[in-house]
Design an enzyme around this catalytic site. Sequence first.
Site, PDB file in Angstrom:
ATOM      1  N   GLN A 164      -3.086  -1.679 -20.471  1.00 46.46           N
ATOM      2  CA  GLN A 164      -4.070  -2.124 -19.475  1.00 46.46           C
ATOM      3  C   GLN A 164      -5.446  -1.516 -19.725  1.00 46.46           C
ATOM      4  O   GLN A 164      -6.459  -2.183 -19.565  1.00 46.46           O
ATOM      5  CB  GLN A 164      -3.598  -1.745 -18.064  1.00 46.46           C
ATOM      6  CG  GLN A 164      -2.618  -2.714 -17.449  1.00 46.46           C
ATOM      7  CD  GLN A 164      -2.323  -2.373 -16.001  1.00 46.46           C
ATOM      8  OE1 GLN A 164      -3.110  -1.718 -15.318  1.00 46.46           O
ATOM      9  NE2 GLN A 164      -1.179  -2.808 -15.513  1.00 46.46           N
ATOM     10  N   PRO A 191       4.349  -2.193 -14.603  1.00 49.24           N
ATOM     11  CA  PRO A 191       4.971  -3.428 -15.092  1.00 49.24           C
ATOM     12  C   PRO A 191       5.977  -3.123 -16.202  1.00 49.24           C
ATOM     13  O   PRO A 191       5.752  -2.243 -17.031  1.00 49.24           O
ATOM     14  CB  PRO A 191       3.782  -4.218 -15.658  1.00 49.24           C
ATOM     15  CG  PRO A 191       2.566  -3.580 -15.087  1.00 49.24           C
ATOM     16  CD  PRO A 191       2.903  -2.148 -14.863  1.00 49.24           C
ATOM     17  N   ASP A 356      -4.393  -7.845  -9.509  1.00 52.10           N
ATOM     18  CA  ASP A 356      -5.314  -6.731  -9.787  1.00 52.10           C
ATOM     19  C   ASP A 356      -5.573  -6.559 -11.278  1.00 52.10           C
ATOM     20  O   ASP A 356      -6.650  -6.099 -11.682  1.00 52.10           O
ATOM     21  CB  ASP A 356      -4.774  -5.422  -9.201  1.00 52.10           C
ATOM     22  CG  ASP A 356      -3.524  -4.926  -9.896  1.00 52.10           C
ATOM     23  OD1 ASP A 356      -3.624  -3.980 -10.690  1.00 52.10           O
ATOM     24  OD2 ASP A 356      -2.436  -5.480  -9.650  1.00 52.10           O
ATOM     25  N   GLN A 357      -4.606  -6.952 -12.130  1.00 53.44           N
ATOM     26  CA  GLN A 357      -4.780  -6.819 -13.579  1.00 53.44           C
ATOM     27  C   GLN A 357      -5.817  -7.800 -14.124  1.00 53.44           C
ATOM     28  O   GLN A 357      -6.369  -7.579 -15.209  1.00 53.44           O
ATOM     29  CB  GLN A 357      -3.446  -7.033 -14.294  1.00 53.44           C
ATOM     30  CG  GLN A 357      -2.390  -5.983 -13.969  1.00 53.44           C
ATOM     31  CD  GLN A 357      -1.113  -6.193 -14.770  1.00 53.44           C
ATOM     32  OE1 GLN A 357      -1.125  -6.158 -16.001  1.00 53.44           O
ATOM     33  NE2 GLN A 357      -0.012  -6.433 -14.089  1.00 53.44           N
ATOM     34  N   HIS A 379      -4.554  -2.470  -4.550  1.00 54.62           N
ATOM     35  CA  HIS A 379      -4.880  -2.301  -5.969  1.00 54.62           C
ATOM     36  C   HIS A 379      -5.995  -3.272  -6.381  1.00 54.62           C
ATOM     37  O   HIS A 379      -6.909  -2.900  -7.123  1.00 54.62           O
ATOM     38  CB  HIS A 379      -3.641  -2.548  -6.837  1.00 54.62           C
ATOM     39  CG  HIS A 379      -2.793  -1.330  -7.044  1.00 54.62           C
ATOM     40  ND1 HIS A 379      -1.888  -0.901  -6.125  1.00 54.62           N
ATOM     41  CD2 HIS A 379      -2.744  -0.443  -8.073  1.00 54.62           C
ATOM     42  CE1 HIS A 379      -1.292   0.192  -6.576  1.00 54.62           C
ATOM     43  NE2 HIS A 379      -1.793   0.492  -7.747  1.00 54.62           N
TER      44      HIS A 379
END
Length: 424
Positions: A164, A191, A356-357, A379
């Site tokens: 990430q 994840p 959020d990613q 998040h």
Amino acid sequence: MTSRKSGLIQAVGSGFNGSGKFQSKKNKQKQKRRRRRRERPVCITFLWKSESFVLQQTMDPVAAVKEVDGSVMEGGGQILRVSAALSCITGSAIKITKIRAGRSTPGLRPQHLSGLQLVSDICSGSLQGATIGSTDISLTPGKIRSGSHVADTQTAGSVCLLLQVALPCALYADASSQLSLKGGTNAEMAPQIDYTVKIFKPIVEKFGLNFDCDIRMRGYYPKGGGEVMVTVNPVKELQAVTMTERGNITKIHGRAFVAGVLPFKLAKDMSAAAVRTIRKEIKELYINIQPLQEKDKACGNGNGIIIIAESSTGCLFAGSALGKKGVYADKVGIEAAEMLLRNIRHNGCVDEFLQDQLIIFMALAKGISRIRTGAVTLHTQTAIHIAEQLTQAKFTIRKCEDELSSNVNYIIECQGSGVTNHNL
């Protein structure tokens, strides 16, 4: 400083008198004046015949450092990841304070430290204060480098969280990058690698990027020992994405796995329990959750499940869970199934773990991105807060009533900052 023999009419603010000679001062006064000159900009104006010349002494670049409060909102590792990645990409120095201040063990943990060191390596940066337990760090980025980079948590810390923070940075290199990420591939509070490959990867590639992910070894709590090789191709710029129509759920599939000495029966029990749970709500689709025994490419003992739902418009959702000591396998399967159902009931286009990613990519992209989702998580709100602080991106969130769903959902809209890769 000396005066010229002709043409010098007056010097202002330089310590000269009208005759062109330096005024007599005591030693102490000279020292005070020198200190003041070091502490603030000095502007000296010379009137040379009819022309004016200005000599400006600029301030120290420390003034440009952006300070990030690591305790706000979600207050965890996400602030570190988003801040460090954006510092690397934009070239802005940052100082992060009060890192994980509200956690039971404040400050940097091994996983966070590995991520920061990885970013610093990618951007040829200077990283200060980066030690286990540190609550304040500073990163001054340099030029983003392509090539090979290695990060090893030396624990079961998540390789997916390492990805990430590193993936956005590597997109702005001058050539492809190879990331060797070591730690846990299927870890709690992060994840699973299967989620990253099956959900995150195809959706984030809609922004115009491309990366490959090779799972060399799976690693589980508490030993870790997993390794993932990621190849990232650079981009000139990211393109905006619109995901506002979910369509119908057309396919549900997944994998239930055991590794190490754990019996294969656990995988079958997780799969069967998950299918039974989903069948109560979705009766018309065939559900294929394969039980698997991880043998050659697994380090340690572990079990878990991930279930994926696909829609007619290309949206992807997931529910997942990991086994724990003393927890029956069927409860693990039920937990994953209920998570999946919760994420498809709201009729949004991304699940609660993906929203959020995607924020950092929306912030970096050129143009306006729109993504429909369920309830906006803390998040996600935190990622938006940091992205707006460190880029020119502007986000808005609006509630929308959906006639197809009894649940309220939201449109997250972003006017991206349109960051261009100047290394290409």
